[in-house]
Design a protein around this motif. Sequence first.
Motif, mmCIF file in Angstrom:
data_model
loop_
_atom_site.group_PDB
_atom_site.id
_atom_site.type_symbol
_atom_site.label_atom_id
_atom_site.label_comp_id
_atom_site.label_asym_id
_atom_site.label_seq_id
_atom_site.Cartn_x
_atom_site.Cartn_y
_atom_site.Cartn_z
ATOM 1 N N ALA A 86 -10.882 -31.663 9.858
ATOM 2 C CA ALA A 86 -10.338 -33.272 9.444
ATOM 3 C C ALA A 86 -9.022 -33.371 8.657
ATOM 4 C CB ALA A 86 -11.026 -33.179 7.812
ATOM 5 N N ALA A 87 -8.120 -32.745 8.440
ATOM 6 C CA ALA A 87 -6.697 -33.170 8.507
ATOM 7 C C ALA A 87 -5.796 -33.865 9.476
ATOM 8 C CB ALA A 87 -5.811 -31.848 7.231
ATOM 9 N N GLY A 88 -6.751 -33.455 10.907
ATOM 10 C CA GLY A 88 -5.837 -34.433 12.186
ATOM 11 C C GLY A 88 -4.911 -33.596 12.333
ATOM 12 N N VAL A 89 -4.524 -31.696 12.076
ATOM 13 C CA VAL A 89 -3.863 -31.526 12.504
ATOM 14 C C VAL A 89 -4.349 -29.690 13.228
ATOM 15 C CG1 VAL A 89 -2.040 -31.271 10.056
ATOM 16 C CG2 VAL A 89 -4.250 -29.263 10.113
ATOM 17 N N PRO A 149 -13.021 -35.599 -3.470
ATOM 18 C CA PRO A 149 -11.864 -35.964 -2.810
ATOM 19 C C PRO A 149 -12.011 -36.667 -1.303
ATOM 20 C CG PRO A 149 -11.162 -34.378 -3.175
ATOM 21 C CD PRO A 149 -12.351 -34.040 -3.816
ATOM 22 N N GLU A 150 -12.252 -37.415 -1.165
ATOM 23 C CA GLU A 150 -12.526 -37.597 0.255
ATOM 24 C C GLU A 150 -12.068 -36.953 1.686
ATOM 25 O OE1 GLU A 150 -14.393 -40.699 3.386
ATOM 26 O OE2 GLU A 150 -13.783 -41.758 0.867
ATOM 27 N N SER A 151 -10.799 -36.406 1.682
ATOM 28 C CA SER A 151 -10.525 -35.399 2.271
ATOM 29 C C SER A 151 -11.681 -34.046 2.989
ATOM 30 C CB SER A 151 -9.103 -35.059 2.414
ATOM 31 O OG SER A 151 -8.992 -34.472 1.400
ATOM 32 N N GLU A 152 -11.775 -34.044 1.650
ATOM 33 C CA GLU A 152 -13.001 -33.191 1.442
ATOM 34 C C GLU A 152 -14.748 -33.466 2.090
ATOM 35 O OE1 GLU A 152 -12.853 -31.342 -1.814
ATOM 36 O OE2 GLU A 152 -10.678 -30.355 -1.843
ATOM 37 N N ARG A 153 -14.651 -34.688 2.063
ATOM 38 C CA ARG A 153 -16.216 -35.306 2.139
ATOM 39 C C ARG A 153 -15.725 -35.398 3.960
ATOM 40 N NH1 ARG A 153 -17.058 -40.943 -1.524
ATOM 41 N NH2 ARG A 153 -17.117 -39.516 -3.758
ATOM 42 N N LYS A 154 -14.966 -35.829 4.321
ATOM 43 C CA LYS A 154 -14.312 -35.853 5.370
ATOM 44 C C LYS A 154 -14.839 -34.225 6.882
ATOM 45 C CE LYS A 154 -11.173 -37.315 9.324
ATOM 46 N NZ LYS A 154 -9.884 -37.763 9.511
ATOM 47 N N GLU A 155 -14.381 -33.318 5.838
ATOM 48 C CA GLU A 155 -14.780 -31.934 6.169
ATOM 49 C C GLU A 155 -16.650 -31.844 6.480
ATOM 50 O OE1 GLU A 155 -10.988 -29.881 4.365
ATOM 51 O OE2 GLU A 155 -13.064 -29.638 3.782
ATOM 52 N N VAL A 156 -17.837 -32.607 4.778
ATOM 53 C CA VAL A 156 -18.608 -32.064 4.959
ATOM 54 C C VAL A 156 -19.329 -33.764 6.044
ATOM 55 C CG1 VAL A 156 -20.751 -32.762 4.098
ATOM 56 C CG2 VAL A 156 -18.206 -31.888 2.448
ATOM 57 N N LYS A 157 -18.782 -33.877 6.724
ATOM 58 C CA LYS A 157 -19.271 -35.340 7.637
ATOM 59 C C LYS A 157 -19.113 -34.287 8.984
ATOM 60 C CE LYS A 157 -19.246 -39.698 9.286
ATOM 61 N NZ LYS A 157 -18.235 -41.200 9.519
ATOM 62 N N ILE A 158 -17.911 -33.752 8.941
ATOM 63 C CA ILE A 158 -17.348 -33.576 10.361
ATOM 64 C C ILE A 158 -18.473 -32.112 10.265
ATOM 65 C CG2 ILE A 158 -15.822 -32.000 11.619
ATOM 66 C CD1 ILE A 158 -13.517 -33.256 10.808
ATOM 67 N N LEU A 159 -18.948 -31.133 9.726
ATOM 68 C CA LEU A 159 -20.058 -30.181 9.882
ATOM 69 C C LEU A 159 -21.104 -30.373 10.098
ATOM 70 C CD1 LEU A 159 -20.246 -27.377 9.351
ATOM 71 C CD2 LEU A 159 -20.901 -26.989 7.140
ATOM 72 N N PHE A 201 -13.307 -26.046 1.448
ATOM 73 C CA PHE A 201 -14.349 -26.383 1.965
ATOM 74 C C PHE A 201 -15.527 -25.472 2.008
ATOM 75 C CE2 PHE A 201 -15.931 -25.947 6.517
ATOM 76 C CZ PHE A 201 -16.806 -26.785 6.800
ATOM 77 N N PHE A 202 -14.963 -23.915 2.166
ATOM 78 C CA PHE A 202 -16.179 -23.135 1.861
ATOM 79 C C PHE A 202 -17.129 -23.053 0.274
ATOM 80 C CE2 PHE A 202 -15.576 -19.407 5.145
ATOM 81 C CZ PHE A 202 -15.686 -20.256 6.139
ATOM 82 N N LEU A 258 -20.032 -19.804 15.519
ATOM 83 C CA LEU A 258 -19.892 -21.289 14.856
ATOM 84 C C LEU A 258 -18.582 -20.920 13.962
ATOM 85 C CD1 LEU A 258 -22.241 -22.417 12.493
ATOM 86 C CD2 LEU A 258 -23.545 -20.467 12.403
ATOM 87 N N ASN A 259 -18.728 -19.253 13.826
ATOM 88 C CA ASN A 259 -17.746 -19.003 12.805
ATOM 89 C C ASN A 259 -16.543 -19.642 12.928
ATOM 90 O OD1 ASN A 259 -16.588 -17.399 10.596
ATOM 91 N ND2 ASN A 259 -16.189 -15.621 11.654
ATOM 92 N N THR A 260 -16.181 -19.308 14.137
ATOM 93 C CA THR A 260 -14.878 -20.156 14.624
ATOM 94 C C THR A 260 -15.500 -21.545 14.070
ATOM 95 O OG1 THR A 260 -14.808 -18.786 16.759
ATOM 96 C CG2 THR A 260 -13.526 -20.319 16.355
ATOM 97 N N MET A 261 -16.012 -22.116 14.658
ATOM 98 C CA MET A 261 -15.901 -23.296 14.394
ATOM 99 C C MET A 261 -16.109 -23.797 12.762
ATOM 100 S SD MET A 261 -18.293 -26.413 12.431
ATOM 101 C CE MET A 261 -20.228 -25.879 12.917
ATOM 102 N N LEU A 262 -16.438 -23.034 11.790
ATOM 103 C CA LEU A 262 -16.494 -23.731 10.211
ATOM 104 C C LEU A 262 -14.812 -22.692 10.401
ATOM 105 C CD1 LEU A 262 -19.130 -20.966 8.954
ATOM 106 C CD2 LEU A 262 -19.103 -23.764 9.126
ATOM 107 N N TYR A 263 -14.360 -22.086 10.620
ATOM 108 C CA TYR A 263 -12.639 -22.497 9.937
ATOM 109 C C TYR A 263 -11.807 -23.123 10.439
ATOM 110 C CZ TYR A 263 -13.504 -17.624 7.850
ATOM 111 O OH TYR A 263 -14.059 -16.533 7.115
ATOM 112 N N ALA A 264 -12.301 -24.276 11.212
ATOM 113 C CA ALA A 264 -11.532 -24.758 12.148
ATOM 114 C C ALA A 264 -11.556 -26.179 11.683
ATOM 115 C CB ALA A 264 -11.767 -25.178 13.952
ATOM 116 N N VAL A 265 -12.344 -26.798 10.792
ATOM 117 C CA VAL A 265 -13.217 -27.612 10.726
ATOM 118 C C VAL A 265 -12.219 -28.339 9.419
ATOM 119 C CG1 VAL A 265 -14.881 -29.015 8.726
ATOM 120 C CG2 VAL A 265 -15.779 -27.863 10.288
ATOM 121 N N PRO A 266 -11.337 -27.498 8.731
ATOM 122 C CA PRO A 266 -10.496 -28.231 7.809
ATOM 123 C C PRO A 266 -9.088 -28.954 8.119
ATOM 124 C CG PRO A 266 -11.429 -26.094 6.369
ATOM 125 C CD PRO A 266 -11.898 -26.481 7.908
ATOM 126 N N ALA A 267 -8.998 -27.681 9.101
ATOM 127 C CA ALA A 267 -7.652 -28.140 9.838
ATOM 128 C C ALA A 267 -8.058 -30.040 11.077
ATOM 129 C CB ALA A 267 -7.453 -27.343 11.315
#
Length: 520
Positions: free
Chosen positions: A299-302, A264-274, A319-320, A288-297
């Motif tokens: 991308a969701a704008g929360v 879905p587009e929301s998950e593609r956005k996560e890949v782009k941000i990463l 995401f993982f 790096l670990n902190t960044m990875l866990y923050a990407v989904p939020a």
Amino acid sequence: MSIYCDKCGRDTTKIIEYDEEKAIARYTCKCGHTAEFDFHKDHNCKLSWKVDWAMRWRYEGVDFEPGGQDHASPSGSYQTSKIISKEIFGYEAPVFQGYGFIGLRGAAGKMSGSSGLNLTPKALLQVYQPEVILWLYSKNDPTHFFDFCFDDGILRQYNEFDRTLQNTRNGKGSDVDKDILYNAEIAGRNIYTVPMGWLVQFGSVVNFNPDVLEAVFKKLNTPYAKADFMERLELAKNWLELCSPESVNRLRNTRNWDYYNQMPESERKEVKILFENLSQNHYELDDLNTMLYAVPAQAAGVDINSLSAKEKKNLQAAFFKNIYQLLINKDRGPRLYWFLYALEPERYLALLDFSRPVTDEEKQEKQENKNQSGQNIARKFGEEEADGQNNNNNNNNLNNLKDFQVTVKPVKEEINIDAFRKLDIRVCEILKCQEIRKSHNCYKLTLDDGLDKRVIVSSIKHDYTPEELIGKKILVLANLESARITGVNSDGMLLAAMDDNQKTVVIFVDSDIPNGAALC
């Protein structure tokens, strides 16, 4: 009593006549020879096992006899031979000490000459360091059962061995541990406790190149030198290739467009941000670990802190899984932050960049995959192969449909849509298929249900071999109440059809359907 053939010398004989007065038997052998055997003067024979055992106690003066615990059961060999020894041979039976069997985990059965599952030291030494073998024998009481593991249990055994060895070296080991390790020592050898799990996880990613792996360990601030891990690296490679090929982690050569396009587009956005984060910034391991866990939020704008623990877990799990699929074609792999930190970014960044058009190499790969898929379909349905020769190896599921006879029953009681929606029927991939000790009908199946691994027990052993199941995708009722079957906890039930003769045909689904996809 068995008679040895006086022509071929084997005991493949059968007594066809016996004269009790003369004590003469007439026998025939599988080699075709027929002859007579006079028990008064001929001695080339052997007693039956329980009588022979008792006879040898007296003949050899045995006073202590170890043996498998099954021999000491109330109806076991020892109890029977004990009576024979006293009543027939007038000899007091020796003291008996039962011992536990050694099992083969990841293979069926126990180690014994009669089972046909003998495992030579040479075979064990392909995956076990000799000290670990000696440690397993030394740490387990002789009366207790233990396993040699050919599944991922071997990694836990190495971890426990390393932990015990390190504690003892640091003066924290118990006296018992010291004694056990003393029995496991081999003069002239030094054991380096390089984690076996790391060698398995990172070894395949770098194609077991020791120089590259040495650089990976240095980057992770665990500077194991090649000399420290070369022996274990070879064992890790053997284990992956011989016992657990599904655990191999290898970076893709090209982008996984097929998987990316179904996201879905929301998950593609996560890949782009990463991709942007990794391209534009240099991260230390914790950052790096902190960044990875923050990407989904992100991308969701929360705000990640505004999410509940369950919401964060669900977002991050999806995401993982996506990143693992894009990098190594699997739903899971080594800890992602270790994985990305250990490898040079140029090795994987291109696999996350979907802003560029599809390359010629990727088009060619897609066409090759399509051709291969077509060939697989042809093989499944018994059609001719591309070389023009007939494929005689039909799909097992279709073979099972031969003579599949069903008396069609009336439709069951009607339910409403809400009742149906309570059923969690999802696509699961079979990762492992293992036989269960003492079960004639059941397999232990380890599945990937899209979220995690789960185990179910299924009575399909007579209809399928493990090779016909591993890697296949099936439908599973995932929210069925857990039950203990043949000593194994079963969390779910696969969907299959059964005919009037109890013949079972598993419902397989297309391999392209993602794990966890729901039946609706």
